[in-house]
Design a protein around this motif. Structure first.
Motif, PDB file in Angstrom:
ATOM      1  N   ASP A 258       0.828  -1.205   0.000  1.00 35.28           N
ATOM      2  CA  ASP A 258       0.000   0.000   0.000  1.00 35.28           C
ATOM      3  C   ASP A 258       0.865   1.259   0.000  1.00 35.28           C
ATOM      4  O   ASP A 258       0.551   2.237  -0.688  1.00 35.28           O
ATOM      5  CB  ASP A 258      -0.924  -0.007   1.223  1.00 35.28           C
ATOM      6  CG  ASP A 258      -1.964  -1.109   1.167  1.00 35.28           C
ATOM      7  OD1 ASP A 258      -2.373  -1.473   0.045  1.00 35.28           O
ATOM      8  OD2 ASP A 258      -2.363  -1.608   2.237  1.00 35.28           O
ATOM      9  N   VAL A 259       1.936   1.240   0.801  1.00 36.95           N
ATOM     10  CA  VAL A 259       2.850   2.386   0.811  1.00 36.95           C
ATOM     11  C   VAL A 259       3.446   2.586  -0.581  1.00 36.95           C
ATOM     12  O   VAL A 259       3.522   3.716  -1.090  1.00 36.95           O
ATOM     13  CB  VAL A 259       3.964   2.191   1.852  1.00 36.95           C
ATOM     14  CG1 VAL A 259       4.981   3.331   1.780  1.00 36.95           C
ATOM     15  CG2 VAL A 259       3.377   2.094   3.256  1.00 36.95           C
ATOM     16  N   ARG A 260       3.860   1.500  -1.201  1.00 36.50           N
ATOM     17  CA  ARG A 260       4.420   1.581  -2.558  1.00 36.50           C
ATOM     18  C   ARG A 260       3.420   2.207  -3.525  1.00 36.50           C
ATOM     19  O   ARG A 260       3.762   3.116  -4.288  1.00 36.50           O
ATOM     20  CB  ARG A 260       4.784   0.178  -3.047  1.00 36.50           C
ATOM     21  CG  ARG A 260       5.280   0.119  -4.499  1.00 36.50           C
ATOM     22  CD  ARG A 260       5.129  -1.289  -5.058  1.00 36.50           C
ATOM     23  NE  ARG A 260       3.713  -1.673  -5.092  1.00 36.50           N
ATOM     24  CZ  ARG A 260       3.291  -2.945  -5.080  1.00 36.50           C
ATOM     25  NH1 ARG A 260       4.162  -3.934  -5.018  1.00 36.50           N
ATOM     26  NH2 ARG A 260       1.998  -3.204  -5.132  1.00 36.50           N
ATOM     27  N   ASP A 261       2.171   1.751  -3.477  1.00 40.35           N
ATOM     28  CA  ASP A 261       1.169   2.255  -4.420  1.00 40.35           C
ATOM     29  C   ASP A 261       0.875   3.736  -4.184  1.00 40.35           C
ATOM     30  O   ASP A 261       0.715   4.500  -5.137  1.00 40.35           O
ATOM     31  CB  ASP A 261      -0.120   1.437  -4.294  1.00 40.35           C
ATOM     32  CG  ASP A 261       0.053  -0.002  -4.772  1.00 40.35           C
ATOM     33  OD1 ASP A 261       1.068  -0.288  -5.437  1.00 40.35           O
ATOM     34  OD2 ASP A 261      -0.828  -0.831  -4.462  1.00 40.35           O
ATOM     35  N   ILE A 262       0.802   4.134  -2.920  1.00 36.28           N
ATOM     36  CA  ILE A 262       0.550   5.546  -2.613  1.00 36.28           C
ATOM     37  C   ILE A 262       1.718   6.401  -3.097  1.00 36.28           C
ATOM     38  O   ILE A 262       1.527   7.460  -3.712  1.00 36.28           O
ATOM     39  CB  ILE A 262       0.322   5.736  -1.103  1.00 36.28           C
ATOM     40  CG1 ILE A 262      -1.012   5.110  -0.693  1.00 36.28           C
ATOM     41  CG2 ILE A 262       0.346   7.216  -0.723  1.00 36.28           C
ATOM     42  CD1 ILE A 262      -1.211   5.027   0.809  1.00 36.28           C
ATOM     43  N   ALA A 319      11.068  -1.538  -7.308  1.00 31.16           N
ATOM     44  CA  ALA A 319      12.003  -2.610  -6.967  1.00 31.16           C
ATOM     45  C   ALA A 319      12.342  -2.585  -5.476  1.00 31.16           C
ATOM     46  O   ALA A 319      12.424  -3.634  -4.821  1.00 31.16           O
ATOM     47  CB  ALA A 319      13.277  -2.473  -7.802  1.00 31.16           C
ATOM     48  N   PHE A 320      12.522  -1.397  -4.911  1.00 30.78           N
ATOM     49  CA  PHE A 320      12.850  -1.272  -3.487  1.00 30.78           C
ATOM     50  C   PHE A 320      11.734  -1.829  -2.616  1.00 30.78           C
ATOM     51  O   PHE A 320      11.985  -2.586  -1.669  1.00 30.78           O
ATOM     52  CB  PHE A 320      13.111   0.192  -3.155  1.00 30.78           C
ATOM     53  CG  PHE A 320      13.285   0.455  -1.683  1.00 30.78           C
ATOM     54  CD1 PHE A 320      14.433   0.032  -1.015  1.00 30.78           C
ATOM     55  CD2 PHE A 320      12.316   1.131  -0.961  1.00 30.78           C
ATOM     56  CE1 PHE A 320      14.604   0.280   0.342  1.00 30.78           C
ATOM     57  CE2 PHE A 320      12.475   1.388   0.397  1.00 30.78           C
ATOM     58  CZ  PHE A 320      13.617   0.958   1.050  1.00 30.78           C
ATOM     59  N   PHE A 321      10.499  -1.496  -2.937  1.00 32.91           N
ATOM     60  CA  PHE A 321       9.389  -1.962  -2.108  1.00 32.91           C
ATOM     61  C   PHE A 321       9.109  -3.453  -2.322  1.00 32.91           C
ATOM     62  O   PHE A 321       8.663  -4.138  -1.397  1.00 32.91           O
ATOM     63  CB  PHE A 321       8.145  -1.109  -2.356  1.00 32.91           C
ATOM     64  CG  PHE A 321       8.177   0.193  -1.597  1.00 32.91           C
ATOM     65  CD1 PHE A 321       7.719   0.262  -0.288  1.00 32.91           C
ATOM     66  CD2 PHE A 321       8.702   1.339  -2.167  1.00 32.91           C
ATOM     67  CE1 PHE A 321       7.768   1.450   0.432  1.00 32.91           C
ATOM     68  CE2 PHE A 321       8.754   2.530  -1.456  1.00 32.91           C
ATOM     69  CZ  PHE A 321       8.287   2.584  -0.159  1.00 32.91           C
ATOM     70  N   THR A 322       9.384  -3.948  -3.508  1.00 35.71           N
ATOM     71  CA  THR A 322       9.281  -5.400  -3.719  1.00 35.71           C
ATOM     72  C   THR A 322      10.294  -6.135  -2.848  1.00 35.71           C
ATOM     73  O   THR A 322       9.984  -7.152  -2.215  1.00 35.71           O
ATOM     74  CB  THR A 322       9.518  -5.736  -5.200  1.00 35.71           C
ATOM     75  OG1 THR A 322       8.477  -5.154  -5.984  1.00 35.71           O
ATOM     76  CG2 THR A 322       9.523  -7.246  -5.414  1.00 35.71           C
ATOM     77  N   GLN A 326       9.484  -8.786   0.210  1.00 35.09           N
ATOM     78  CA  GLN A 326      10.070 -10.132   0.250  1.00 35.09           C
ATOM     79  C   GLN A 326      10.822 -10.362   1.561  1.00 35.09           C
ATOM     80  O   GLN A 326      10.719 -11.426   2.172  1.00 35.09           O
ATOM     81  CB  GLN A 326      10.994 -10.324  -0.949  1.00 35.09           C
ATOM     82  CG  GLN A 326      10.266 -10.379  -2.273  1.00 35.09           C
ATOM     83  CD  GLN A 326      11.201 -10.370  -3.483  1.00 35.09           C
ATOM     84  OE1 GLN A 326      12.401 -10.046  -3.353  1.00 35.09           O
ATOM     85  NE2 GLN A 326      10.682 -10.685  -4.646  1.00 35.09           N
ATOM     86  N   ALA A 327      11.569  -9.356   2.004  1.00 37.96           N
ATOM     87  CA  ALA A 327      12.302  -9.482   3.245  1.00 37.96           C
ATOM     88  C   ALA A 327      11.343  -9.613   4.424  1.00 37.96           C
ATOM     89  O   ALA A 327      11.581 -10.389   5.365  1.00 37.96           O
ATOM     90  CB  ALA A 327      13.211  -8.266   3.454  1.00 37.96           C
ATOM     91  N   GLN A 328      10.250  -8.880   4.383  1.00 36.90           N
ATOM     92  CA  GLN A 328       9.260  -8.946   5.445  1.00 36.90           C
ATOM     93  C   GLN A 328       8.619 -10.334   5.484  1.00 36.90           C
ATOM     94  O   GLN A 328       8.379 -10.890   6.571  1.00 36.90           O
ATOM     95  CB  GLN A 328       8.204  -7.870   5.219  1.00 36.90           C
ATOM     96  CG  GLN A 328       7.233  -7.678   6.352  1.00 36.90           C
ATOM     97  CD  GLN A 328       6.254  -6.558   6.089  1.00 36.90           C
ATOM     98  OE1 GLN A 328       5.340  -6.690   5.266  1.00 36.90           O
ATOM     99  NE2 GLN A 328       6.442  -5.422   6.755  1.00 36.90           N
ATOM    100  N   GLN A 329       8.356 -10.877   4.323  1.00 38.99           N
ATOM    101  CA  GLN A 329       7.760 -12.211   4.265  1.00 38.99           C
ATOM    102  C   GLN A 329       8.719 -13.264   4.829  1.00 38.99           C
ATOM    103  O   GLN A 329       8.313 -14.163   5.576  1.00 38.99           O
ATOM    104  CB  GLN A 329       7.398 -12.553   2.816  1.00 38.99           C
ATOM    105  CG  GLN A 329       6.630 -13.860   2.673  1.00 38.99           C
ATOM    106  CD  GLN A 329       6.224 -14.102   1.238  1.00 38.99           C
ATOM    107  OE1 GLN A 329       6.872 -13.631   0.292  1.00 38.99           O
ATOM    108  NE2 GLN A 329       5.143 -14.850   1.035  1.00 38.99           N
TER     109      GLN A 329
END
Length: 335
Positions: A258-262, A319-322, A326-329
């Motif tokens: 959501d942060v990425r999209d905003i 790319a940064f938010f992806t 992934q790291a969060q997952q």
């Protein structure tokens, strides 16, 4: 605690305001914050100096195309006649509300005897307010601080002058001019102002989370809250505060996606508004705010500041938010 505020003929959807901030609250950011819960977003400060009205900066600051009503335009200056003329000009350009800046502590503004420097000159304050209110048929609001310095807190008197002049709402930052943004905002003066006048009072200063919003409303008795620096890189703060004030519970923090999209939506509106060259440069500070406190955020910001093209900014942001997601997952699975 979510009581609609009436300013002239306008009933705002809620009592949360985005504070006017030079270089920050441009049309893209105002529209974003309104979409994410702000009941009102006041424009960046526009000078009363007529010679500067046609500058590129002033024209951009005065651009409200596509913004929801009411549109509030802030003006700044020290000459009553020039301020009245600026008010008339901005109403002719589509402003529904004129806001007067007597709160900015910046040296450049105060050295011109504008902003919070005016608080030390009560007669001039009255002259300016009366001139602007008389010049236009739309509501006029005012932003102030609690006084010039801690030994000269005349916020109550300024508020009474404002009410007598016909000001229809008053925003008060809980610091003096001399305080700049140092130390903690104080709310006792705002509470006293609220108890002494009958127009809506908007409390401002250090409101950075839902609990603080609740505290400030309770402490001051204010009709609404104005949020500035805490919205930088965090425009969903309005949703979070609204939800807390209505329910007493917290909304979950926005997911990484959501942060990425905003952010990406915000960047695209900056490019459209300023053009690619200026838009990329304006975007850098917003990217820095959005990424503050995020894992590898410092390296991300350093790299982002080297990029010169909108497509590169967008791709690198995605790319940064992806990578973050992934790291969060992985952290979740490891736990």
């Amino acid at each position: 605690m979510i009581n609609p505020i009436q300013i002239g003929p306008y009933t705002l959807p809620n009592n949360l305001f985005l504070a006017p901030m030079a270089g920050v609250t441009d049309r893209p950011f105002r529209q974003l914050c309104r979409k994410l819960g702000a009941g009102m977003a006041v424009s960046e400060m526009i000078t009363a100096n007529k010679a500067l009205w046609t500058s590129k900066k002033s024209l951009l600051r005065a651009n409200h195309d596509g913004e929801p009503e009411p549109r509030s335009v802030q003006i700044a200056g020290a000459d009553p006649h020039m301020m009245a003329e600026a008010a008339r000009h901005n109403v002719a350009q589509g402003a529904h509300i004129i806001d007067i800046n007597m709160g900015c502590p910046a040296k450049k503004v105060c050295n011109a005897m504008a902003g919070s420097a005016l608080l030390a000159h009560e007669t001039l304050v009255a002259d300016i307010l009366e001139a602007v209110v008389s010049a236009v048929s739309v509501p006029v609001t005012l932003k102030i601080r609690t006084g010039s310095d801690r030994e000269n807190k005349n916020g109550v008197r300024i508020a009474q002058i404002a009410e007598q002049a016909g000001i229809q709402a008053l925003a008060v930052h809980g610091r003096t001019r001399a305080d700049l943004y140092r130390g903690d905002a104080e709310y006792e003066t705002i509470a006293e102002i609220k108890s002494r006048i009958h127009i809506p009072v908007i409390a401002n200063g250090d409101i950075d989370c839902p609990e603080k919003a609740h505290f400030v409303l309770s402490k001051t008795g204010a009709d609404g809250l104005m949020i500035g620096r805490a919205a930088q890189g965090n425009p969903w703060i309005f949703q979070q505060i609204l939800h807390y004030l209505q329910t007493g519970t917290h909304l979950p923090a926005p997911a990484i996606d959501d942060v990425r999209d905003i952010l990406i939506t915000h960047l695209k509106t900056l490019y459209d508004f300023y053009g690619e060259y200026s838009g990329v440069r304006m975007a850098r500070k917003h990217i820095a705010w959005y990424s503050k406190g995020l894992r590898d955020g410092n390296a991300f910001r350093q790299e982002m500041n080297q990029l010169e093209d909108p497509a590169q900014q967008l791709a690198f942001t995605a790319a940064f938010f992806t990578q973050l997601a992934q790291a969060q997952q992985k952290d979740t699975l490891a736990a």
